[in-house]
Each structure stands twice: as structure tokens, then as C-alpha cells.
Design a protein around this motif. Structure first.
Motif, PDB file in Angstrom:
ATOM      1  N   GLU A 246       0.817  -1.207   0.000  1.00 21.85           N
ATOM      2  CA  GLU A 246       0.000   0.000   0.000  1.00 21.85           C
ATOM      3  C   GLU A 246       0.855   1.262   0.000  1.00 21.85           C
ATOM      4  O   GLU A 246       0.522   2.249  -0.653  1.00 21.85           O
ATOM      5  CB  GLU A 246      -0.920   0.003   1.222  1.00 21.85           C
ATOM      6  N   LEU A 247       1.975   1.226   0.740  1.00 14.46           N
ATOM      7  CA  LEU A 247       2.867   2.381   0.821  1.00 14.46           C
ATOM      8  C   LEU A 247       4.281   1.950   0.450  1.00 14.46           C
ATOM      9  O   LEU A 247       5.046   1.486   1.298  1.00 14.46           O
ATOM     10  CB  LEU A 247       2.841   2.990   2.222  1.00 14.46           C
ATOM     11  N   PRO A 248       4.669   2.056  -0.836  1.00 13.97           N
ATOM     12  CA  PRO A 248       6.037   1.713  -1.226  1.00 13.97           C
ATOM     13  C   PRO A 248       7.015   2.802  -0.795  1.00 13.97           C
ATOM     14  O   PRO A 248       6.762   3.987  -0.995  1.00 13.97           O
ATOM     15  CB  PRO A 248       5.956   1.609  -2.754  1.00 13.97           C
ATOM     16  N   LEU A 249       8.126   2.383  -0.190  1.00 12.87           N
ATOM     17  CA  LEU A 249       9.169   3.305   0.262  1.00 12.87           C
ATOM     18  C   LEU A 249      10.439   3.012  -0.526  1.00 12.87           C
ATOM     19  O   LEU A 249      10.984   1.904  -0.448  1.00 12.87           O
ATOM     20  CB  LEU A 249       9.431   3.130   1.760  1.00 12.87           C
ATOM     21  N   ILE A 250      10.896   3.981  -1.299  1.00 11.28           N
ATOM     22  CA  ILE A 250      12.077   3.765  -2.140  1.00 11.28           C
ATOM     23  C   ILE A 250      13.321   4.067  -1.313  1.00 11.28           C
ATOM     24  O   ILE A 250      13.820   5.190  -1.260  1.00 11.28           O
ATOM     25  CB  ILE A 250      12.011   4.637  -3.408  1.00 11.28           C
ATOM     26  N   LEU A 251      13.795   3.049  -0.620  1.00 14.40           N
ATOM     27  CA  LEU A 251      15.003   3.131   0.198  1.00 14.40           C
ATOM     28  C   LEU A 251      15.914   1.983  -0.225  1.00 14.40           C
ATOM     29  O   LEU A 251      15.570   0.815  -0.029  1.00 14.40           O
ATOM     30  CB  LEU A 251      14.681   3.015   1.684  1.00 14.40           C
ATOM     31  N   SER A 252      17.054   2.301  -0.788  1.00 17.63           N
ATOM     32  CA  SER A 252      17.942   1.272  -1.310  1.00 17.63           C
ATOM     33  C   SER A 252      19.311   1.347  -0.648  1.00 17.63           C
ATOM     34  O   SER A 252      19.806   2.429  -0.337  1.00 17.63           O
ATOM     35  CB  SER A 252      18.112   1.430  -2.826  1.00 17.63           C
ATOM     36  N   ASP A 253      19.913   0.179  -0.470  1.00 16.49           N
ATOM     37  CA  ASP A 253      21.288   0.115   0.020  1.00 16.49           C
ATOM     38  C   ASP A 253      22.280  -0.106  -1.115  1.00 16.49           C
ATOM     39  O   ASP A 253      23.448  -0.410  -0.868  1.00 16.49           O
ATOM     40  CB  ASP A 253      21.420  -0.999   1.062  1.00 16.49           C
ATOM     41  N   HIS A 254      21.804   0.056  -2.358  1.00 19.75           N
ATOM     42  CA  HIS A 254      22.669  -0.036  -3.534  1.00 19.75           C
ATOM     43  C   HIS A 254      22.745   1.316  -4.245  1.00 19.75           C
ATOM     44  O   HIS A 254      21.840   2.148  -4.128  1.00 19.75           O
ATOM     45  CB  HIS A 254      22.126  -1.075  -4.519  1.00 19.75           C
ATOM     46  N   ALA A 255      23.797   1.506  -5.010  1.00 16.17           N
ATOM     47  CA  ALA A 255      23.936   2.709  -5.823  1.00 16.17           C
ATOM     48  C   ALA A 255      22.859   2.740  -6.897  1.00 16.17           C
ATOM     49  O   ALA A 255      22.553   1.712  -7.515  1.00 16.17           O
ATOM     50  CB  ALA A 255      25.315   2.744  -6.469  1.00 16.17           C
TER      51      ALA A 255
END
Length: 337
Positions: free
Chosen positions: A276-285
Motif C-alpha cells: 500500500e505504501l512503497p518506500l524507495i530506500l535502497s542500500d545499492h547505488a
């Protein structure tokens, strides 16, 4: 004349150094391994000797038990070791706690194996350090121009705004157990959330390890079954992504399902997971971090490992950087995401 392939070359077991007789992040047990970080697709149990940062060794001990290798060699950032005339040093990669780039030197040739990395600030690990080199071996997990990750603080603000908007509902956030979960917690603290954060049991030992290494996660509580569903109203619960599809998550009434991952840039993936709530948080470049790193380093050659090699190969061609895809097997593009 020494060729890069004389120093590092792909084999079925992983990236091998013939003169040094060791592997970097091998996919099967080997006699001697250099491990860049603790995610399961890079750090496996059963090696004879494992050289890694003290933090990565501690993570492997938590995940696999104290007997995960025959012998450990702790190499702190900036430290190095030599084996058969090959020098290896470890410098921060900015991916997760203890993550490192392996800088391999031999007879005047310098090759850097980035492992997984990101360039943006992360309050839970040391920041990426660029190292001049003849060959840079880069990941390409998000090696497409569509992947441009937004500001972390903005994604946390979206989560907290949703909590305020739906105070009667729990926010159940899927986040990878190593690195992503602890970073999410710290970002929530920086965003002003000082209430207890509830966590799945699978996160507890890694959270404790991060605390032992000086990462203050604030008050955490177990998301256990002995609490009423109403007790979780207005709260944030963090769990491994697999738990969101498991019956474990059914204990929560009408949760707002969230997922913290760079893959949430792709709406179809969010829909497939029922997020329902996508959070774009990545540990990659992301794409910009990948290309800016190559522009900054301008190595003599670029080798591209797991991920989307084609677009980055084309970018290198346009920039006049010799590049090739290694196509190593055994690395999961979603590990850590």
C-alpha cells in the motif's frame, strides 16, 4: 605485460586471484576467501580462512554460528594483508555495517572489487571511499536510468505522514534484516519518531549487533502475540519482507503494508506484493551514483558484475571507458533490498 585477468578472473566458484590463491565473495566453500560484506549471497559459511572487516566477521558469526569458517582474519578499514605477494586492503563501501571494497594490488596493478555499494550517507555504516585504480569492478543492481532513488528523508517523511493520517492502523514495514532494517530505524529516529518501534524476532540479534557497534537504535519492542491488536494502533512494526506474506502478519488488524526497497520504484513490483505504501530506500547505488562513480574514478577498465550490465556497458562505451560484463553467477539481485 601484466593483464588484469592475471590478477583476478571469474571462475565457477567466484572471482579468483591466481597469484594470491584466494577468492573474493565465492559462491561455494573455498580454502581462502575475502568477504566484502555480510549479506548471504556474498558471505557463505564453510570456507577455510575468511578475511573481512571485524564487523562482517561478527555478522557472519551471528548468522552462521561461531564455527562458520576454519579461521578468521579481521582486517579493519585501512588495514591490509599480503598473501603470495598480493596485497589486499579493505576500504568502506557504504552498503551495510562493515561492508568493504577489496583493493587488490600486485606488481603495480590495482584492481578494486566494490562488492555492493552506495554513495549516499547512511547513519549505520561508514561512507563509500573512492580508490583510484586500474580496474574497477562495479555492481549494477540498479543499472538502468529509471532507477534514481529519492532523498531518504523524504521517504521517511511519507511514512510518518501516513502514520499521522491513519492513527487507528498499524504500519507494517518490510525491510531486509541486515542493513535495511537498522538503517530504517535510524532514519525514523532522525525524522523525529522517538516512540518504541516494534520488530520481528528475526531482527533482534542483528539489531543487538548494531547496538554493540555503537549504532543507537532507540527503544525497540518485540512484536509478540501476547499483545492485543488494538495495542498496535498508530505504531510502526518492522519485519523481514517474507514475514509480510506469512501468517505472522495476520495478527495485525487492517495494517498499512509498506516495503522499503529500491525496487519500489517499479510500481508493478509494489502491486504484485500488495504494498500500500512503497518506500524507495535502497542500500545499492542508483544509476546516477553508478555513473558518477565511474566518472570520478576514470579507471583503465570497468568490469560489471551482477545486475543490469547492458545499459552501463553502453554508457561506458559512450564515455570512452573500456568495459565488460563478468556475468558472475550466484548473486541475488534482490539480496539486501
Amino acid at each position: 605485460m601484466i593483464r588484469p585477468e592475471d590478477l583476478l578472473c571469474p571462475r565457477p566458484d567466484g572471482l579468483y586471484c591466481p597469484p594470491g590463491d584466494f577468492y573474493i565473495d565465492p559462491v561455494r566453500p573455498v580454502d581462502r576467501a575475502v568477504i566484502t560484506h555480510g549479506h548471504a549471497d556474498h558471505a557463505r559459511a564453510g570456507h577455510g580462512v575468511v578475511a573481512a572487516t571485524p564487523e562482517t566477521l561478527a555478522i557472519m558469526a551471528v548468522r552462521y554460528g561461531e564455527a562458520f569458517a576454519g579461521r578468521r582474519e579481521a582486517i579493519p578499514y585501512g588495514g591490509s594483508f599480503s598473501h603470495n605477494g598480493v596485497s589486499v586492503s579493505l576500504v568502506p563501501a557504504g552498503h551495510v555495517l562493515g561492508s568493504a571494497q577489496a583493493v587488490v594490488r600486485w606488481k603495480g596493478l590495482t584492481m578494486v572489487v566494490s562488492g555492493d555499494y552506495k554513495r549516499r550517507r547512511d547513519p549505520t555504516c561508514a561512507r563509500f571511499e573512492p580508490v583510484p585504480c586500474d580496474v574497477f569492478i562495479t555492481e549494477a543492481t540498479f543499472g538502468l536510468p529509471v532507477f534514481r532513488h529519492p532523498d531518504d528523508a523524504g521517504e521517511i517523511a511519507r511514512l510518518l505522514a501516513s502514520v499521522g493520517q491513519f492513527p487507528e492502523r498499524i504500519h507494517l514495514v518490510g525491510a531486509y534484516a541486515l542493513g535495511k532494517a537498522q538503517r530504517l530505524i535510524r532514519l525514523l529516529r532522525e525524522g523525529g519518531w522517538d516512540q518504541p518501534i516494534y520488530v520481528h524476532g528475526a531482527l533482534e540479534r542483528l539489531n543487538a549487533l548494531y547496538e554493540d557497534h555503537g549504532i543507537d537504535l532507540g527503544p525497540l519492542l518485540p512484536a509478540t502475540t501476547d499483545q492485543s491488536k488494538a495495542a498496535f494502533a498508530g505504531q510502526i512494526v518492522i519485519a523481514p519482507p517474507s514475514a509480510l506474506a506469512d501468517r505472522w502478519s495476520r495478527r495485525f488488524a487492517d495494517p498499512v503494508d509498506c516495503f522499503a526497497s529500491g525496487w519500489m520504484r517499479v510500481r508493478a513490483r509494489a502491486r504484485q506484493r500488495g504494498v500500500e505504501l512503497p518506500l524507495i530506500l535502497s542500500d545499492h547505488a542508483d544509476w546516477d551514483e553508478l555513473t558518477e562513480t565511474l566518472s570520478e574514478l576514470r579507471p583503465g577498465e570497468v568490469w560489471i558484475t551482477h545486475g543490469r550490465e547492458e545499459a552501463l556497458l553502453r554508457w561506458c562505451e559512450l564515455e570512452g571507458l573500456p568495459a565488460r560484463a563478468l556475468r558472475l553467477v550466484g548473486y541475488d539481485e534482490e539480496a539486501g533490498e
